[in-house]
Design a protein around this motif. Sequence first.
Motif, mmCIF file in Angstrom:
data_model
loop_
_atom_site.group_PDB
_atom_site.id
_atom_site.type_symbol
_atom_site.label_atom_id
_atom_site.label_comp_id
_atom_site.label_asym_id
_atom_site.label_seq_id
_atom_site.Cartn_x
_atom_site.Cartn_y
_atom_site.Cartn_z
ATOM 1 N N ALA A 19 0.433 -13.476 -3.227
ATOM 2 C CA ALA A 19 -0.324 -14.039 -4.348
ATOM 3 C C ALA A 19 -1.226 -13.006 -5.005
ATOM 4 O O ALA A 19 -1.535 -13.112 -6.200
ATOM 5 N N HIS A 20 -1.644 -12.001 -4.244
ATOM 6 C CA HIS A 20 -2.558 -10.978 -4.768
ATOM 7 C C HIS A 20 -1.960 -9.580 -4.654
ATOM 8 O O HIS A 20 -2.686 -8.585 -4.675
ATOM 9 N N PHE A 21 -0.645 -9.512 -4.543
ATOM 10 C CA PHE A 21 0.014 -8.226 -4.350
ATOM 11 C C PHE A 21 -0.128 -7.335 -5.585
ATOM 12 O O PHE A 21 0.057 -7.773 -6.715
ATOM 13 N N LYS A 22 -0.468 -6.093 -5.347
ATOM 14 C CA LYS A 22 -0.530 -5.071 -6.384
ATOM 15 C C LYS A 22 -0.561 -3.718 -5.693
ATOM 16 O O LYS A 22 -0.775 -3.638 -4.476
ATOM 17 N N VAL A 23 -0.325 -2.680 -6.453
ATOM 18 C CA VAL A 23 -0.370 -1.330 -5.906
ATOM 19 C C VAL A 23 -1.447 -0.561 -6.663
ATOM 20 O O VAL A 23 -1.228 -0.078 -7.775
ATOM 21 N N THR A 24 -2.620 -0.478 -6.054
ATOM 22 C CA THR A 24 -3.754 0.201 -6.679
ATOM 23 C C THR A 24 -4.168 1.447 -5.916
ATOM 24 O O THR A 24 -5.082 2.147 -6.332
ATOM 25 N N TYR A 25 -3.521 1.711 -4.783
ATOM 26 C CA TYR A 25 -3.777 2.921 -4.003
ATOM 27 C C TYR A 25 -2.450 3.358 -3.400
ATOM 28 O O TYR A 25 -1.450 2.635 -3.489
ATOM 29 N N SER A 26 -2.436 4.518 -2.787
ATOM 30 C CA SER A 26 -1.209 5.037 -2.205
ATOM 31 C C SER A 26 -1.476 5.501 -0.779
ATOM 32 O O SER A 26 -2.194 6.480 -0.568
ATOM 33 N N ILE A 27 -0.887 4.775 0.189
ATOM 34 C CA ILE A 27 -1.038 5.144 1.594
ATOM 35 C C ILE A 27 0.322 5.365 2.261
ATOM 36 O O ILE A 27 0.402 5.513 3.471
ATOM 37 N N ASN A 28 1.389 5.368 1.449
ATOM 38 C CA ASN A 28 2.703 5.773 1.935
ATOM 39 C C ASN A 28 3.490 6.314 0.741
ATOM 40 O O ASN A 28 3.114 6.096 -0.414
ATOM 41 N N PRO A 29 4.577 7.058 0.982
ATOM 42 C CA PRO A 29 5.288 7.715 -0.116
ATOM 43 C C PRO A 29 5.942 6.777 -1.117
ATOM 44 O O PRO A 29 6.360 7.225 -2.190
ATOM 45 N N TRP A 30 6.058 5.505 -0.788
ATOM 46 C CA TRP A 30 6.681 4.551 -1.698
ATOM 47 C C TRP A 30 5.713 4.021 -2.746
ATOM 48 O O TRP A 30 6.141 3.483 -3.769
ATOM 49 N N MET A 31 4.425 4.144 -2.507
ATOM 50 C CA MET A 31 3.415 3.518 -3.365
ATOM 51 C C MET A 31 3.022 4.447 -4.513
ATOM 52 O O MET A 31 2.611 5.586 -4.293
ATOM 53 N N ASP A 32 3.123 3.941 -5.735
ATOM 54 C CA ASP A 32 2.742 4.682 -6.935
ATOM 55 C C ASP A 32 1.920 3.757 -7.824
ATOM 56 O O ASP A 32 2.476 2.867 -8.481
ATOM 57 N N LEU A 257 14.149 -7.682 -2.690
ATOM 58 C CA LEU A 257 12.684 -7.598 -2.607
ATOM 59 C C LEU A 257 12.207 -6.332 -3.323
ATOM 60 O O LEU A 257 11.304 -5.637 -2.857
ATOM 61 N N SER A 258 12.823 -6.054 -4.459
ATOM 62 C CA SER A 258 12.563 -4.805 -5.167
ATOM 63 C C SER A 258 11.111 -4.653 -5.596
ATOM 64 O O SER A 258 10.581 -3.534 -5.616
ATOM 65 N N GLU A 259 10.437 -5.739 -5.925
ATOM 66 C CA GLU A 259 9.025 -5.611 -6.314
ATOM 67 C C GLU A 259 8.155 -5.235 -5.117
ATOM 68 O O GLU A 259 7.251 -4.419 -5.233
ATOM 69 N N LEU A 260 8.454 -5.814 -3.964
ATOM 70 C CA LEU A 260 7.662 -5.500 -2.775
ATOM 71 C C LEU A 260 7.963 -4.103 -2.257
ATOM 72 O O LEU A 260 7.124 -3.490 -1.583
ATOM 73 N N LEU A 261 9.127 -3.566 -2.596
ATOM 74 C CA LEU A 261 9.445 -2.190 -2.226
ATOM 75 C C LEU A 261 8.461 -1.208 -2.858
ATOM 76 O O LEU A 261 8.224 -0.120 -2.321
ATOM 77 N N LYS A 262 7.849 -1.600 -3.964
ATOM 78 C CA LYS A 262 6.850 -0.742 -4.601
ATOM 79 C C LYS A 262 5.635 -0.534 -3.704
ATOM 80 O O LYS A 262 4.857 0.409 -3.901
ATOM 81 N N GLY A 263 5.457 -1.413 -2.726
ATOM 82 C CA GLY A 263 4.383 -1.257 -1.753
ATOM 83 C C GLY A 263 4.851 -0.614 -0.458
ATOM 84 O O GLY A 263 4.066 -0.450 0.476
ATOM 85 N N GLY A 264 6.143 -0.282 -0.393
ATOM 86 C CA GLY A 264 6.669 0.377 0.792
ATOM 87 C C GLY A 264 7.225 -0.553 1.840
ATOM 88 O O GLY A 264 7.336 -0.168 3.011
ATOM 89 N N GLY A 265 7.601 -1.778 1.442
ATOM 90 C CA GLY A 265 8.096 -2.727 2.427
ATOM 91 C C GLY A 265 9.246 -3.560 1.896
ATOM 92 O O GLY A 265 9.457 -3.656 0.687
ATOM 93 N N SER A 266 9.965 -4.184 2.831
ATOM 94 C CA SER A 266 11.060 -5.075 2.455
ATOM 95 C C SER A 266 11.097 -6.243 3.434
ATOM 96 O O SER A 266 10.047 -6.778 3.812
ATOM 97 N N VAL A 267 12.275 -6.630 3.880
ATOM 98 C CA VAL A 267 12.445 -7.875 4.628
ATOM 99 C C VAL A 267 11.582 -7.901 5.894
ATOM 100 O O VAL A 267 10.809 -8.839 6.118
ATOM 101 N N LYS A 268 11.717 -6.895 6.742
ATOM 102 C CA LYS A 268 10.976 -6.910 8.000
ATOM 103 C C LYS A 268 9.478 -6.816 7.773
ATOM 104 O O LYS A 268 8.696 -7.488 8.459
ATOM 105 N N CYS A 269 9.052 -5.992 6.838
ATOM 106 C CA CYS A 269 7.615 -5.853 6.597
ATOM 107 C C CYS A 269 6.969 -7.195 6.261
ATOM 108 O O CYS A 269 5.798 -7.411 6.568
#
Length: 278
Positions: A19-32, A257-269
């Motif tokens: 509900a509050h997902f966004k990418v405002t910082y980068s703590i893994n190589p997937w996050m931009d 889960l392409s949108e959640l991949l922007k945070g560095g995660g997918s099904v298991k995450c």
Amino acid sequence: MRPTPRDASPRRYLMCPPAHFKVTYSINPWMDPTKPVDLPLALAQWEDLRDRYRALGHTVELLEPAPDLPDMVFAANGATVVDGRVLGARFAYPERSDEAAAHLDWFRRNGYPDADVRVPEHVNEGEGDFAVTASWILAGRGFRSSPLALAEAQEFFGRPVIGLELVDPRYYHLDTALCVLDDARDEIMYYPAAFSPGSRTVLERLFPDALVVEEPEAAVLGLNAVSDGRHVLLPQAAVGLFEPLRARGFEPIGMDLSELLKGGGSVKCCTQELRPAG
């Protein structure tokens, strides 16, 4: 050779809506942070995963998302549950540290006794770095979880813990480089190049019949998957894994889960397993 007959077993999962997902910082190589997130699409993709679990006969419990914790959707990181006992998380980065308490509060409110809920002393990021098989708990280290967390988990769960060194920052958690396919048969799939030479040798010895995954499938987080012993839910972009899984008797189910991949995660995450006692 005929595929091994596979039986699904009912699972209980804990998930948290984005509900509050966004990418405002980068703590893994997937996050931009420069790449915008389509929040309605992220929520729709997450709901599709939740609904698919339920359609397969699994139970999905829900964790309330907090407005100031955008990564709570990656519920696998919040704890590890084995035999009804809960080892909480201690996050490596301050941006996620408050998630740990939110998870432990959920367990206490939902009937887990205090004696079975542990606040960890050492950094671990839950099922991001712990994977459970019939014989062992596999534990990733090198980017997030502390090597000291391995002994803590072994003492708490009373199961042998096998440390595996991660060496490629793209695969910063164990669940991006390894997936348990059948936890009753010690069957896994993994991407060898994500691990140190010694850890690769350990995996080869413990799991000589593992499904070894190539770089194109690993690079789309194809190993960030969830199996119930028969159905394997995995990123739909990991097209090269579908036939090898079918050849072993599994039923792969591609998820977007392409949108959640922007945070560095997918099904298991997005999926924490609540393993019962016994």
